[in-house]
Enzyme design. Structure first.
Site, PDB file in Angstrom:
ATOM      1  N   THR A 127       1.181  -5.053   0.048  1.00 41.24           N
ATOM      2  CA  THR A 127       0.787  -6.411  -0.707  1.00 41.24           C
ATOM      3  C   THR A 127       1.974  -7.161  -0.234  1.00 41.24           C
ATOM      4  O   THR A 127       1.473  -8.531   0.236  1.00 41.24           O
ATOM      5  CB  THR A 127       1.364  -5.963  -2.104  1.00 41.24           C
ATOM      6  OG1 THR A 127       0.466  -5.625  -3.318  1.00 41.24           O
ATOM      7  CG2 THR A 127       1.276  -7.874  -2.597  1.00 41.24           C
ATOM      8  N   TYR A 144       5.031   7.616   1.001  1.00 38.17           N
ATOM      9  CA  TYR A 144       4.113   6.445   0.483  1.00 38.17           C
ATOM     10  C   TYR A 144       3.138   7.435   1.224  1.00 38.17           C
ATOM     11  O   TYR A 144       2.293   6.983   1.335  1.00 38.17           O
ATOM     12  CB  TYR A 144       4.181   5.086   1.694  1.00 38.17           C
ATOM     13  CG  TYR A 144       3.403   4.383   0.665  1.00 38.17           C
ATOM     14  CD1 TYR A 144       3.021   4.173  -0.603  1.00 38.17           C
ATOM     15  CD2 TYR A 144       3.154   2.753   1.524  1.00 38.17           C
ATOM     16  CE1 TYR A 144       1.626   2.864  -0.566  1.00 38.17           C
ATOM     17  CE2 TYR A 144       2.415   1.953   1.200  1.00 38.17           C
ATOM     18  CZ  TYR A 144       1.716   1.829   0.122  1.00 38.17           C
ATOM     19  OH  TYR A 144       0.635   0.671  -0.753  1.00 38.17           O
ATOM     20  N   LYS A 169       5.997   7.822  -3.640  1.00 36.92           N
ATOM     21  CA  LYS A 169       4.462   6.860  -4.504  1.00 36.92           C
ATOM     22  C   LYS A 169       3.112   7.217  -4.004  1.00 36.92           C
ATOM     23  O   LYS A 169       2.751   7.243  -3.187  1.00 36.92           O
ATOM     24  CB  LYS A 169       4.552   5.616  -3.376  1.00 36.92           C
ATOM     25  CG  LYS A 169       3.843   4.898  -4.351  1.00 36.92           C
ATOM     26  CD  LYS A 169       3.998   3.084  -3.229  1.00 36.92           C
ATOM     27  CE  LYS A 169       4.039   1.924  -3.884  1.00 36.92           C
ATOM     28  NZ  LYS A 169       2.623   1.770  -3.570  1.00 36.92           N
TER      29      LYS A 169
END
Lengths: 295, 295
Positions: B46, B134, B162
């Site tokens: 993001t 990630y 994540k």
């Protein structure tokens, strides 16, 4: 026409820090010119364009232009994550003497059709060089639908497309379906070396080959046989190349050609990390497949 | 423990040339600190890390560290196409005052398990900060299998993962399956805001939220309710957020939050091109969904 016949995509030899070895690049390109390929695809996926800085990409273009001296058209990959970067790279390619551009919608976030359309528009405004749409869903996570391609071909400088092999193997059907929607003279081509014979026999305008960047002779023989409609000769040459095609499919063409350039004594450059050289056992299999061609 | 509770991922406001607006970034971060989020995920997906230069990423880290002043841990995304770049970015993050790293195996060519393993090893050698794996197949085209995760967790500094939401919706089963294979204390977390309630109720250690980067208050309320096991309150809050969750799923969280920061008067920064702002009709729907939360 720059997008025509056999386009050969060499690696871009570079050191661990991503500094291009222009001397080794020149050796690779000289082989392609000598073999008589129809164009050179510099800084394509095989040329690891995504891993090189703008400065190094420009150094590679300048070295290539100096080496090739206009004897063969240079098609230069200008894809980048940011649209402004792709525009800068297109300007650099034109300034450096490229004859055409190759643009993939490189992405991190999955892109929308309109976003890709606007990016291509911006690049055609940055450079008037003829541009080839690079449809490579495996690396960009974006697939060009026929509506978007048709829309893009209305821009005069968008002159060709590099497509993945049709999943169903129906080259003639795929070519006819695309031809029905694009401007006359728009060039259709494929990549995925194991589909080369079928693609060219079915009337593809151009083939974008990884192996041709390293062993241009045998690949050019195959393409010329297909262009003259000699299917029997195509199948014979495919027989010699079959083990290598199979390894490219299994291990990826990029990793295979890095082993090949080393085997052939052209350069000991390694792929950019995180990509690793093939393990010893796979290298042995590549060596066997290469020996089979020269036999 | 840096990877715990609610981790909020703001955008990184930047101009068209990719220059970070550190003042606007400070405004966004101040809201997160004030709301009491457990950590800030700076330069995540993001935060458009993939689109920013090393210099701009460092500017963002320095501005964030100055603004946050140690009040909330900063987790910094250090993913890059090249392993040497990821190592440099990890060193920069540590030097800039980050408390943890977030590393995605960013790729152009589809990577192999061993290649990703070696890249993670290299980054843990470049910085001793605790690192979160990630796993984001949608952007990296790489999926972490459990064997690779188990192998990575043997490195002491690799402390969390994540993960994307489980496709079958079985959070408890997924958490149990991963916990059985990793070191004790290794933190498990998910992203995909619409799965936040289910993930935290099922005992996820941490949730990595895009919306929390822009509307930390309502998201924090949801996470705190889930952490205290108050399922009824979770469902009530999810009801208010449902239209926004649906829009994030439909239009992507990234494109939705760029509209939201503008609506909330926080910054008029646009996403990096080729990514475009949402069309007017979609923006109207986002506005309606945001109004519903504040009602």
């Amino acid at each position: 026409m720059v997008f025509n016949g056999l386009s050969a995509f060499p690696i871009t030899p570079a050191d661990e820090a991503g500094r291009v070895d222009t001397e080794a690049l020149g050796r690779l390109l000289e082989r392609l010119v000598a073999a008589g390929v129809d164009s050179i695809g510099l800084l394509g996926s095989t040329g690891t364009y995504a891993f090189l800085t703008r400065e190094e990409r420009r150094r590679a273009i300048d070295a290539a232009a100096e080496c090739v001296e206009g004897r063969v058209p240079l098609i230069v990959g200008v894809g980048a994550l940011r649209t402004d970067q792709a525009c800068d790279l297109a300007r650099d390619a034109e300034a450096g003497g490229a004859s055409g551009l190759l643009l993939a919608p490189v992405s991190y976030n999955k892109l929308l059709d309109e976003e890709v359309y606007q990016q291509f528009l911006a690049v055609t405004e940055a450079s008037r060089l003829p541009l080839c749409i690079y449809d490579n869903p495996g690396t960009t996570n974006f697939s060009f639908g026929i509506d978007l391609v048709a829309r893009l071909t209305q821009r005069p400088s968008i002159a060709a497309i590099k497509m993945p092999l049709p999943a169903n193997g129906d080259f003639a059907g795929h070519l006819a379906a695309v031809r029905a929607r694009v401007e006359p003279g728009f060039a259709l081509g494929f990549s995925g070396d194991w589909g080369m014979g079928d693609a060219m026999l079915a009337g593809s305008d151009v083939f974008f080959s990884v192996l041709a960047g390293t062993i241009p002779g045998p690949i050019l023989a195959l393409v010329r046989a297909a262009q003259s409609g000699d299917a029997a000769r195509v199948r014979e040459l495919e027989g010699q190349l079959a083990p290598l095609f199979a390894l490219c499919k299994e291990l990826t063409s990029l990793r295979v050609v890095y082993t090949m350039v080393d085997l052939l004594g052209l350069t000991t450059a390694r792929p950019p990390r995180p990509i690793l050289p093939l393990p010893a056992e796979a290298q042995r299999r590549v060596a066997e497949a290469v020996n089979r061609i020269h036999a």
